[in-house]
Design a protein around this motif. Structure first.
Motif, PDB file in Angstrom:
ATOM      1  N   MET A 134       0.803  -1.222   0.000  1.00  0.00           N
ATOM      2  CA  MET A 134       0.000   0.000   0.000  1.00  0.00           C
ATOM      3  C   MET A 134       0.841   1.280   0.000  1.00  0.00           C
ATOM      4  SD  MET A 134      -3.334  -0.733   2.369  1.00  0.00           S
ATOM      5  CE  MET A 134      -4.135   0.775   1.809  1.00  0.00           C
ATOM      6  N   ARG A 135       1.851   1.349   0.849  1.00  0.00           N
ATOM      7  CA  ARG A 135       2.642   2.580   0.915  1.00  0.00           C
ATOM      8  C   ARG A 135       3.331   2.891  -0.421  1.00  0.00           C
ATOM      9  NH1 ARG A 135       3.852   5.793   5.025  1.00  0.00           N
ATOM     10  NH2 ARG A 135       3.206   4.290   6.621  1.00  0.00           N
ATOM     11  N   PRO A 136       3.946   1.920  -1.094  1.00  0.00           N
ATOM     12  CA  PRO A 136       4.524   2.234  -2.408  1.00  0.00           C
ATOM     13  C   PRO A 136       3.472   2.699  -3.430  1.00  0.00           C
ATOM     14  CG  PRO A 136       5.446   0.200  -1.559  1.00  0.00           C
ATOM     15  CD  PRO A 136       4.315   0.559  -0.643  1.00  0.00           C
ATOM     16  N   LEU A 137       2.265   2.147  -3.363  1.00  0.00           N
ATOM     17  CA  LEU A 137       1.206   2.559  -4.283  1.00  0.00           C
ATOM     18  C   LEU A 137       0.890   4.036  -4.106  1.00  0.00           C
ATOM     19  CD1 LEU A 137      -1.122   2.076  -6.299  1.00  0.00           C
ATOM     20  CD2 LEU A 137      -2.514   1.323  -4.352  1.00  0.00           C
ATOM     21  N   PHE A 138       0.714   4.471  -2.858  1.00  0.00           N
ATOM     22  CA  PHE A 138       0.365   5.867  -2.621  1.00  0.00           C
ATOM     23  C   PHE A 138       1.553   6.801  -2.815  1.00  0.00           C
ATOM     24  CE2 PHE A 138      -3.335   3.814  -0.903  1.00  0.00           C
ATOM     25  CZ  PHE A 138      -4.356   4.699  -1.205  1.00  0.00           C
ATOM     26  N   ALA A 139       2.769   6.274  -2.651  1.00  0.00           N
ATOM     27  CA  ALA A 139       3.947   7.074  -2.972  1.00  0.00           C
ATOM     28  C   ALA A 139       3.994   7.333  -4.477  1.00  0.00           C
ATOM     29  CB  ALA A 139       5.216   6.362  -2.511  1.00  0.00           C
ATOM     30  N   TYR A 140       3.662   6.324  -5.254  1.00  0.00           N
ATOM     31  CA  TYR A 140       3.616   6.473  -6.716  1.00  0.00           C
ATOM     32  C   TYR A 140       2.572   7.519  -7.122  1.00  0.00           C
ATOM     33  CZ  TYR A 140       2.675   5.344 -11.595  1.00  0.00           C
ATOM     34  OH  TYR A 140       2.474   5.429 -12.958  1.00  0.00           O
ATOM     35  N   SER A 147       2.769   8.416   8.940  1.00  0.00           N
ATOM     36  CA  SER A 147       3.692   7.354   9.364  1.00  0.00           C
ATOM     37  C   SER A 147       2.972   6.134   9.916  1.00  0.00           C
ATOM     38  CB  SER A 147       4.662   7.904  10.417  1.00  0.00           C
ATOM     39  OG  SER A 147       5.429   8.953   9.891  1.00  0.00           O
ATOM     40  N   THR A 148       1.966   6.364  10.768  1.00  0.00           N
ATOM     41  CA  THR A 148       1.291   5.246  11.424  1.00  0.00           C
ATOM     42  C   THR A 148       0.268   4.604  10.499  1.00  0.00           C
ATOM     43  OG1 THR A 148       1.566   6.240  13.611  1.00  0.00           O
ATOM     44  CG2 THR A 148      -0.132   4.554  13.395  1.00  0.00           C
ATOM     45  N   THR A 149       0.386   3.303  10.321  1.00  0.00           N
ATOM     46  CA  THR A 149      -0.611   2.535   9.592  1.00  0.00           C
ATOM     47  C   THR A 149      -1.349   1.646  10.592  1.00  0.00           C
ATOM     48  OG1 THR A 149       0.987   0.771   9.127  1.00  0.00           O
ATOM     49  CG2 THR A 149       0.763   2.524   7.478  1.00  0.00           C
ATOM     50  N   ILE A 171      -5.333   3.075  16.519  1.00  0.00           N
ATOM     51  CA  ILE A 171      -6.346   3.821  15.766  1.00  0.00           C
ATOM     52  C   ILE A 171      -6.355   5.278  16.200  1.00  0.00           C
ATOM     53  CG2 ILE A 171      -8.835   4.139  15.487  1.00  0.00           C
ATOM     54  CD1 ILE A 171      -9.115   1.089  15.445  1.00  0.00           C
ATOM     55  N   GLU A 172      -6.308   5.498  17.506  1.00  0.00           N
ATOM     56  CA  GLU A 172      -6.322   6.867  18.030  1.00  0.00           C
ATOM     57  C   GLU A 172      -5.076   7.635  17.579  1.00  0.00           C
ATOM     58  OE1 GLU A 172      -6.488   9.216  22.329  1.00  0.00           O
ATOM     59  OE2 GLU A 172      -6.848   7.048  22.224  1.00  0.00           O
ATOM     60  N   ARG A 173      -3.919   6.985  17.649  1.00  0.00           N
ATOM     61  CA  ARG A 173      -2.673   7.650  17.248  1.00  0.00           C
ATOM     62  C   ARG A 173      -2.688   7.971  15.755  1.00  0.00           C
ATOM     63  NH1 ARG A 173       0.638   4.183  18.978  1.00  0.00           N
ATOM     64  NH2 ARG A 173       1.474   3.172  17.119  1.00  0.00           N
ATOM     65  N   ALA A 174      -3.156   7.042  14.945  1.00  0.00           N
ATOM     66  CA  ALA A 174      -3.212   7.269  13.497  1.00  0.00           C
ATOM     67  C   ALA A 174      -4.172   8.404  13.164  1.00  0.00           C
ATOM     68  CB  ALA A 174      -3.639   5.987  12.782  1.00  0.00           C
ATOM     69  N   GLY A 175      -5.316   8.446  13.856  1.00  0.00           N
ATOM     70  CA  GLY A 175      -6.273   9.527  13.640  1.00  0.00           C
ATOM     71  C   GLY A 175      -5.676  10.886  13.969  1.00  0.00           C
ATOM     72  N   ARG A 176      -4.908  10.949  15.053  1.00  0.00           N
ATOM     73  CA  ARG A 176      -4.242  12.207  15.420  1.00  0.00           C
ATOM     74  C   ARG A 176      -3.249  12.638  14.345  1.00  0.00           C
ATOM     75  NH1 ARG A 176      -3.561   9.888  20.621  1.00  0.00           N
ATOM     76  NH2 ARG A 176      -1.346   9.617  20.156  1.00  0.00           N
ATOM     77  N   GLU A 177      -2.484  11.682  13.835  1.00  0.00           N
ATOM     78  CA  GLU A 177      -1.495  12.010  12.804  1.00  0.00           C
ATOM     79  C   GLU A 177      -2.166  12.544  11.543  1.00  0.00           C
ATOM     80  OE1 GLU A 177       1.409   9.070  11.881  1.00  0.00           O
ATOM     81  OE2 GLU A 177       1.880   8.652  13.985  1.00  0.00           O
ATOM     82  N   LEU A 178      -3.265  11.900  11.126  1.00  0.00           N
ATOM     83  CA  LEU A 178      -3.952  12.369   9.929  1.00  0.00           C
ATOM     84  C   LEU A 178      -4.537  13.757  10.163  1.00  0.00           C
ATOM     85  CD1 LEU A 178      -4.904  11.905   7.053  1.00  0.00           C
ATOM     86  CD2 LEU A 178      -6.946  10.789   7.971  1.00  0.00           C
ATOM     87  N   ALA A 179      -5.124  13.970  11.340  1.00  0.00           N
ATOM     88  CA  ALA A 179      -5.702  15.278  11.655  1.00  0.00           C
ATOM     89  C   ALA A 179      -4.637  16.366  11.605  1.00  0.00           C
ATOM     90  CB  ALA A 179      -6.364  15.238  13.029  1.00  0.00           C
ATOM     91  N   GLU A 180      -3.478  16.091  12.181  1.00  0.00           N
ATOM     92  CA  GLU A 180      -2.396  17.080  12.181  1.00  0.00           C
ATOM     93  C   GLU A 180      -1.900  17.357  10.768  1.00  0.00           C
ATOM     94  OE1 GLU A 180       0.361  15.272  14.817  1.00  0.00           O
ATOM     95  OE2 GLU A 180      -0.824  15.721  16.620  1.00  0.00           O
ATOM     96  N   ARG A 181      -1.833  16.307   9.946  1.00  0.00           N
ATOM     97  CA  ARG A 181      -1.389  16.497   8.556  1.00  0.00           C
ATOM     98  C   ARG A 181      -2.413  17.305   7.773  1.00  0.00           C
ATOM     99  NH1 ARG A 181       2.256  13.110   6.153  1.00  0.00           N
ATOM    100  NH2 ARG A 181       2.924  12.808   8.313  1.00  0.00           N
ATOM    101  N   ILE A 182      -3.692  17.053   8.012  1.00  0.00           N
ATOM    102  CA  ILE A 182      -4.746  17.809   7.336  1.00  0.00           C
ATOM    103  C   ILE A 182      -4.660  19.286   7.693  1.00  0.00           C
ATOM    104  CG2 ILE A 182      -7.247  18.216   7.273  1.00  0.00           C
ATOM    105  CD1 ILE A 182      -7.612  15.166   7.521  1.00  0.00           C
ATOM    106  N   MET A 183      -4.421  19.574   8.972  1.00  0.00           N
ATOM    107  CA  MET A 183      -4.369  20.971   9.408  1.00  0.00           C
ATOM    108  C   MET A 183      -3.165  21.707   8.832  1.00  0.00           C
ATOM    109  SD  MET A 183      -5.716  20.875  13.359  1.00  0.00           S
ATOM    110  CE  MET A 183      -4.516  19.665  13.912  1.00  0.00           C
TER     111      MET A 183
END
Length: 206
Positions: A134-140, A147-149, A171-183
């Motif tokens: 998955m990570r190489p696909l989205f890198a492409y 970072s957290t999957t 799940i909680e940590r990944a959600g925080r990371e996505l939220a921070e990246r979105i902001m």
């Protein structure tokens, strides 16, 4: 980024109903919204079930033209502020249905998109598919994967989370990371292929 303009879209490629893949997508979406809310950011969340538009995806691959429910799904995914992509794992990779949906996306439509990767499978040994497939696909696709999957095996759904079952905490940590990246990302839609093309006036300047 204006409050209320933030949209989180969960792409779920589960094959059955009910689906553990959809359940993981929902949990990740809730965690992301909670993290955004903690920062005072109001966001909306939607889920795109690839299973419901599977025939439209196949038709688009054969004809080159999206129809049925596919155009709306593509619009939601490519114009999201952040994407949660969750697929079941078969063998060592994502499902064919998940890959088929990714194949009908326009080139560069996910450029700069904050993405959280998730997967489900029968046993933890399939979790490597997140980093090796998955990570190489989205890198492409030039997406910006956090970072957290999150991988959820069948046994991970038992209990409330502890040292033997860290799924809720992950799940909680990944959600925080996505939220921070979105902001930190001011993204209103897919990249324009002509953004970097100079105008005629610029080309004629000495």
């Amino acid at each position: 980024m204006r409050d209320g303009d933030v949209s989180v879209v969960a792409l779920s490629a589960g094959l059955r109903q009910p689906s553990s893949t959809r359940m993981l997508a929902d949990r990740l979406g809730q965690a992301t919204l909670s993290a955004l809310d903690a920062h005072g950011v109001t966001a909306t969340a939607e889920t795109v079930e690839v299973r419901e538009i599977a025939h439209d995806v196949v038709n688009a691959m054969l004809t080159g033209f999206p129809a049925g429910g596919l155009p709306e799904a593509l619009e939601k995914v490519t114009h999201a502020s952040g994407l949660i992509a969750v697929t079941p794992v078969f063998g060592t990779s994502y499902s064919g249905l998940f890959k088929s949906f990714m194949d009908v996306l326009e080139p560069d439509s996910l450029t700069g998109m904050p993405v959280l990767l998730g997967a489900t499978g029968g046993t933890p040994r399939h979790s490597l598919a997140l980093d090796y497939a998955m990570r190489p696909l989205f890198a492409y696709l030039h997406a910006d994967a956090v970072s957290t999957t999150v991988f959820a095996a069948t046994d991970d759904w038992a209990g409330d989370g502890d040292t033997e079952n860290p799924l809720p905490e992950r799940i909680e940590r990944a959600g925080r990371e996505l939220a921070e990246r979105i902001m930190r990302t001011d993204r209103t839609g897919p990249a324009d292929l002509y953004d970097d093309v100079p105008s005629l006036d610029q080309m004629l300047r000495p």
